[in-house]
Enzyme design. Structure first.
Site, PDB file in Angstrom:
ATOM      1  N   SER A   1       0.838  -1.197   0.000  1.00 53.29           N
ATOM      2  CA  SER A   1       0.000   0.000   0.000  1.00 53.29           C
ATOM      3  C   SER A   1       0.877   1.253   0.000  1.00 53.29           C
ATOM      4  O   SER A   1       2.100   1.173   0.100  1.00 53.29           O
ATOM      5  CB  SER A   1      -0.907  -0.008   1.238  1.00 53.29           C
ATOM      6  OG  SER A   1      -0.126   0.010   2.420  1.00 53.29           O
ATOM      7  N   TYR A   2       0.238   2.428  -0.067  1.00 50.71           N
ATOM      8  CA  TYR A   2       0.956   3.690  -0.114  1.00 50.71           C
ATOM      9  C   TYR A   2       1.842   3.836   1.125  1.00 50.71           C
ATOM     10  O   TYR A   2       1.353   3.734   2.259  1.00 50.71           O
ATOM     11  CB  TYR A   2      -0.039   4.850  -0.192  1.00 50.71           C
ATOM     12  CG  TYR A   2       0.598   6.191  -0.447  1.00 50.71           C
ATOM     13  CD1 TYR A   2       1.328   6.432  -1.597  1.00 50.71           C
ATOM     14  CD2 TYR A   2       0.465   7.232   0.475  1.00 50.71           C
ATOM     15  CE1 TYR A   2       1.924   7.663  -1.834  1.00 50.71           C
ATOM     16  CE2 TYR A   2       1.046   8.471   0.249  1.00 50.71           C
ATOM     17  CZ  TYR A   2       1.780   8.673  -0.914  1.00 50.71           C
ATOM     18  OH  TYR A   2       2.358   9.895  -1.139  1.00 50.71           O
ATOM     19  N   PRO A   3       3.158   4.049   0.950  1.00 52.92           N
ATOM     20  CA  PRO A   3       4.076   4.003   2.092  1.00 52.92           C
ATOM     21  C   PRO A   3       4.233   5.300   2.880  1.00 52.92           C
ATOM     22  O   PRO A   3       4.951   5.314   3.864  1.00 52.92           O
ATOM     23  CB  PRO A   3       5.405   3.617   1.437  1.00 52.92           C
ATOM     24  CG  PRO A   3       5.334   4.243   0.081  1.00 52.92           C
ATOM     25  CD  PRO A   3       3.884   4.171  -0.328  1.00 52.92           C
ATOM     26  N   ARG A   4       3.579   6.373   2.441  1.00 51.43           N
ATOM     27  CA  ARG A   4       3.707   7.623   3.196  1.00 51.43           C
ATOM     28  C   ARG A   4       2.400   7.879   3.942  1.00 51.43           C
ATOM     29  O   ARG A   4       1.433   8.391   3.391  1.00 51.43           O
ATOM     30  CB  ARG A   4       4.055   8.786   2.269  1.00 51.43           C
ATOM     31  CG  ARG A   4       5.434   8.637   1.645  1.00 51.43           C
ATOM     32  CD  ARG A   4       5.966   9.909   1.045  1.00 51.43           C
ATOM     33  NE  ARG A   4       7.312   9.730   0.529  1.00 51.43           N
ATOM     34  CZ  ARG A   4       8.428   9.848   1.255  1.00 51.43           C
ATOM     35  NH1 ARG A   4       8.325  10.144   2.539  1.00 51.43           N
ATOM     36  NH2 ARG A   4       9.616   9.662   0.700  1.00 51.43           N
TER      37      ARG A   4
END
Length: 280
Positions: free
Chosen positions: A159-162
């Site tokens: 998933s989006y890491p930020r």
């Protein structure tokens, strides 16, 4: 928005105090007359901590001390019992107590106390924690870890890491994410255990949510990955499975002994159910 505010505050205070310091100190010290004396709102307190600790170490005066230690060995097990008096700065006094123990050196167990001990499974993974883990466990810099994580994201592996979120939304189907890991030879058995023995995924609930992105988690298996990409993916996958499983359960035991009037104690921890420790 929070980052923008911090950046502007750092810039404004830095500019104002740098000018103030420079003009004031240049007048008072000839050696600084042509130098810029910069101010950093984070750097100054940090340097203060470093200097304070350095001075403590430099000014520390070591003093010799003595203590009695009991070592008990059974088969391959070795246990060290610590003296209740801890340590003495008088060698003669310590020697006297040691001699008292040797007069009748047979130890008598006077108390055994046990209490349950749990080790919590990790919270769902956010960006800051991923960077810390990448440094500590994989020996990668925070920047390297995030560069690899973003590549894994664009390739559809995670998933989006930020994200600042460490709470999984209630509507999120965690069972599907766990089932996607069932065929992995490294942790597939543990994924199966989550589904069948732990009554499905049960994540801990953190306290942070950016209301935009869920915690970092794996989306699909990683059979095609290699090198540091495989390592970062494995870290994220293991962390995810650990955080949706169950706490490790153990028992801590304290044993107190008496040797001719002198008391000693030892602690031991026995793991009863490893649970998340099996995978993480």
């Amino acid at each position: 928005a929070a980052v923008d505010v911090r950046a502007e505050m750092d810039l404004r205070t830095g500019a104002a105090f740098t000018r103030f310091q420079t003009m004031r100190l240049q007048k008072r010290f000839n050696s600084l007359s042509k130098q810029l004396i910069s101010y950093g709102s984070c750097q100054f307190p940090t340097m203060g901590f470093v200097v304070e600790r350095y001075k403590e170490i430099e000014n520390f005066i070591p003093e010799a001390f003595w203590k009695i230690k009991v070592v008990h060995e059974v088969d391959m097990a070795k246990v060290e019992f610590n003296w209740k008096r801890n340590r003495l700065f008088d060698k003669t006094a310590a020697q006297i107590y040691h001699d008292i123990c040797l007069e009748n050196p047979k130890a008598k167990v006077i108390a055994v106390k046990s209490k349950p001990k749990s080790r919590w499974r990790p919270l769902p993974l956010d960006t800051v924690e991923l960077e810390k883990l990448g440094t500590r466990k994989l020996k990668l810099s925070a920047k390297e870890t995030m560069t690899i994580a973003e590549k894994l994201y664009t390739s559809g592996f995670i998933s989006y890491p930020r994200t600042e979120t460490n709470i999984f939304p209630k509507e999120m189907n965690l069972k599907e994410l766990v089932e996607a890991q069932l065929n992995d030879s490294r942790w597939g058995n543990f994924a199966n255990k989550i589904m069948n023995e732990f009554n499905g995924p049960q994540p801990r609930v953190g306290k942070k949510s950016d209301q935009a992105h869920p915690p970092i988690h794996p989306l699909k298996p990683s059979t095609s990955l290699a090198g540091n990409e495989a390592k970062v993916y494995e870290l994220i996958a293991r962390h995810f499975l650990a955080c949706v499983s169950q706490d490790a359960v153990g028992k801590e035991t304290t044993v107190e002994i008496d040797i001719n009037g002198e008391k000693f104690s030892a602690n031991g921890l026995m793991i009863i159910h490893r649970n998340f420790l099996e995978v993480y």
